[in-house]
Design a protein around this motif. Structure first.
Motif, short mmCIF file in Angstrom:
data_model
loop_
_atom_site.label_atom_id
_atom_site.label_comp_id
_atom_site.label_asym_id
_atom_site.label_seq_id
_atom_site.Cartn_x
_atom_site.Cartn_y
_atom_site.Cartn_z
N UNK A 86 0.82 -1.21 0.00
CA UNK A 86 0.00 0.00 0.00
C UNK A 86 0.86 1.26 0.00
N UNK A 124 -7.01 0.28 21.63
CA UNK A 124 -6.99 -0.90 20.76
C UNK A 124 -7.23 -2.16 21.57
N UNK A 125 -6.71 -2.18 22.79
CA UNK A 125 -6.95 -3.35 23.63
C UNK A 125 -8.44 -3.53 23.86
N UNK A 127 -10.87 -2.36 21.99
CA UNK A 127 -11.53 -2.71 20.72
C UNK A 127 -11.32 -4.19 20.38
N UNK A 142 -2.72 -6.04 12.05
CA UNK A 142 -3.46 -4.83 11.66
C UNK A 142 -2.88 -3.62 12.39
N UNK A 145 0.42 -2.59 10.97
CA UNK A 145 0.35 -1.99 9.64
C UNK A 145 0.37 -0.46 9.73
N UNK A 146 -0.23 0.07 10.80
CA UNK A 146 -0.18 1.51 11.01
C UNK A 146 1.27 1.99 11.05
N UNK A 149 3.17 1.05 7.43
CA UNK A 149 2.67 1.84 6.31
C UNK A 149 3.16 3.29 6.41
N UNK A 150 3.02 3.88 7.61
CA UNK A 150 3.47 5.26 7.78
C UNK A 150 4.97 5.37 7.52
N UNK A 208 9.55 -3.72 18.12
CA UNK A 208 8.46 -3.08 18.86
C UNK A 208 8.13 -3.86 20.12
N UNK B 15 -4.00 3.58 0.84
CA UNK B 15 -3.08 3.81 1.95
C UNK B 15 -3.65 4.84 2.92
N UNK B 19 -4.63 4.24 6.79
CA UNK B 19 -3.96 5.02 7.84
C UNK B 19 -4.97 5.80 8.67
N UNK B 22 -6.96 3.40 10.90
CA UNK B 22 -6.11 2.85 11.95
C UNK B 22 -5.68 3.90 12.96
#
Lengths: 273, 287
Positions: A86, A124-125, A127, A142, A145-146, A149-150, A208, B15, B19, B22
């Motif tokens: 992506x 997130x926990x 969710x 998932x 990916x944040x 991707x960034x 991480x 993308x 983003x 997320x």
């Protein structure tokens, strides 16, 4: 002149000391990983000893370590793959087809780095618990990916911007469409820096800790968490085993050292010319 | 020419949507949770308004965590930049290009190590009885040196590991930056009999002001993520002397009392503070 050469000598000594400090701690840990407990717990540090593979055998033989290694490989690998698939096109679009939002997009992507990890991990926990995906590899992929991707977008925009415009123009004249230019021209030319960016994203998620600590309890635990728990095995700290697991944890990122230094070199070389 | 217009959208939209989802979902969720009284053991919370935030400001440990976090930022960013510039200049000035490249490769090793690994490596090196770093002190004085259990030295000792990881790495970047500079101003300054420190202080470093500021900026953001180092090396101790904001939020939310909403309030305040600070710095510096 002699003042300058003394200065140069002192400078070299400092650099040597810095290089020693950079490598020696890791080297010492690797050495300790091959020692029996008695050889580690000595009043004087030992350089010569009878090496043993027991520590590595113990570490690799433990199910928890093996599961952690597997979880780390799967979650980091999948998140990096998604991030690259992506992120690389998005970075190319930002670099080559700028519109009025390009600057804002770059700032948005960078601003994701400001988010305190706790601020992301707590909701997130909640969710993932509600979706019954807590402590699964899927939820970790998932979330990661944040991060990947960034990172990929952030580091690849300058890499694409350094591809000479003339080459792309020439391809256009030859009848290439915009997608063909991306896949056949821009991607191969920028590949060295792009591989560096992707490798950097991998090292980042592999290392991480906080998010994995908060989003996993047993099934999806990654290797850093497992390694950090080995200290709590009992009152007698198993130093050899601990050192062995630290070595194991550090190998994958260290494999990328050549790629990352290549990325640094190309990032700064092209800019100057 | 229809294709020409679709590419930016086709390439950017997926993308950006991923983003945004997320990033926004957890952010909004964190804010909502911070207005409730959720706990780990009791997942359904009631709306309590600003109670969590008001409670924070009379919490002595929260105020302490702010102080620790601020000192952490100042110490790690300051020393990382000092070491980076110092070693970067030495690399540029004192050794041949070949040696430079070898040293640069070695200097990248610490930053690539996982933080958990780095933390263990140094935790063991600082072990009062068996550590290699404390051995010289023990050999000379006969006394064990326990830096991590001393409230006065614990934060500095953990910071040393952070600076070790980033300072050496940044010195390589400073070297690369120096290599990109045009040589003429250097030669001109040397012809004027400028001393080495004058060449750098008045010529080279001012030319690198913008990239050096962005380096410091990156380090500021990175320093906020020191959780793993502190977690492994001291767990916030001794006492609360190394308890940063994220460490305190973590222990409030998970270890000690499971007060998720209270921890979330803290996280939201951190989020607001860092976003504001970094946006201002970013726009000001126009990096």
């Amino acid at each position: 002149m002699s003042g300058r050469s003394i200065g140069r000598l002192a400078g070299r000594a400092i650099l040597l000391l810095a290089a020693f400090s950079a490598v020696f701690p890791a080297f010492w840990t690797a050495l300790n990983a091959f020692k029996n407990r008695v050889d580690i717990v000595t009043p004087t540090p030992l350089f010569i000893f009878t090496p043993t593979l027991d520590n590595f055998a113990y570490v690799l033989g433990r199910d928890s370590v093996f599961d952690g290694l597997f979880n780390s490989l799967v979650t980091s690998g999948a998140a990096v793959l998604i991030g690259a698939v992506l992120g690389l096109p998005a970075a190319y679009a930002t670099a080559r087809h700028p519109n009025r939002w390009s600057k804002d997009i770059q700032f948005f992507v960078l601003s994701l780095r400001f988010l305190p990890p706790v601020a992301v991990a707590i909701p997130l926990m909640v969710i993932w618990l509600q979706l019954e995906l807590y402590d699964t590899r899927l939820s970790l992929i998932i979330t990661y990916t944040l991060l990947t991707l960034a990172t990929v977008v952030w580091l690849s925009v300058p890499a694409f911007a350094r591809v000479p415009k003339e080459v792309e123009e020439a391809a256009r004249v030859d009848g290439y469409g915009p997608y063909a230019i991306f896949f056949l021209i821009a991607l191969p030319i920028a590949s060295r820096s792009l591989i560096g960016a992707v490798a950097f994203a991998f090292v980042l998620v592999w290392n991480e800790f906080l998010i994995a600590l908060m989003l996993t309890t047993s099934d999806a635990k990654t290797l850093p968490i497992v390694a950090s728990e080995l200290t709590q095995l009992g009152r007698d700290v198993p130093w050899g085993i601990l050192n062995a697991s630290v070595v194991l944890l550090s190998i994958p990122p260290l494999l990328f050292i050549g790629v990352l230094s290549g990325m640094l070199n190309s990032a700064f070389k092209r800019k100057s010319s | 020419m229809k294709n020409k217009n679709t590419l930016p959208w086709v390439f950017l939209a997926p993308a950006m949507v991923v983003l945004a989802v997320l990033a926004l979902v957890p952010t909004v969720c964190a804010i909502v949770i911070s207005f409730e009284d959720r706990e780990l053991s009791r997942p359904d919370g009631n709306f309590v308004g600003f109670d969590n935030y008001l409670a924070l400001f009379s919490d002595r440990r929260f105020v302490n965590a702010i102080t620790v976090s601020l000192s952490w930022e100042v110490i790690t960013v300051g020393f990382t930049m000092l070491i980076a510039v110092g070693l970067g200049i030495l690399l540029f000035e004192c050794v041949s290009r070949r040696t430079r490249n070898i040293l640069a490769l070695l200097f990248i090793v610490p930053v690539i190590l996982p933080r958990v690994s780095a933390a263990f490596v140094w935790k063991f090196a600082f072990h009062p009885l068996y550590g290699i770093a404390t051995y010289p002190y023990k050999a000379i004085t006969g006394q064990p040196l326990d830096l991590l259990s001393n409230p006065l030295t614990a934060l500095g000792t953990v910071a040393l590991v952070d600076v070790w990881q980033w300072g050496l790495f940044f010195s390589v970047i400073v070297l690369k930056l120096l290599e990109t500079l045009p040589p003429q101003p250097f030669e001109a300054a040397r012809l004027d009999h400028a001393r080495t420190w004058e060449v750098y202080g008045y010529v080279a470093l001012p030319m690198l002001k913008a990239p050096l500021i962005s380096l410091a900026f990156v380090k500021m953001i990175e320093s906020l993520r020191a959780f793993d180092l502190i977690y492994v090396m001291t767990r916030g101790g001794p006492g609360i002397s190394t308890e940063t904001l994220d460490m305190y939020a973590f222990s409030q939310g998970f270890i000690e009392s499971g007060r998720i909403s209270y921890a979330s309030g803290m996280a939201v305040l951190m989020m607001i503070a860092t976003s504001l600070a970094f946006t201002v710095i970013w726009k000001r510096a126009k990096i």
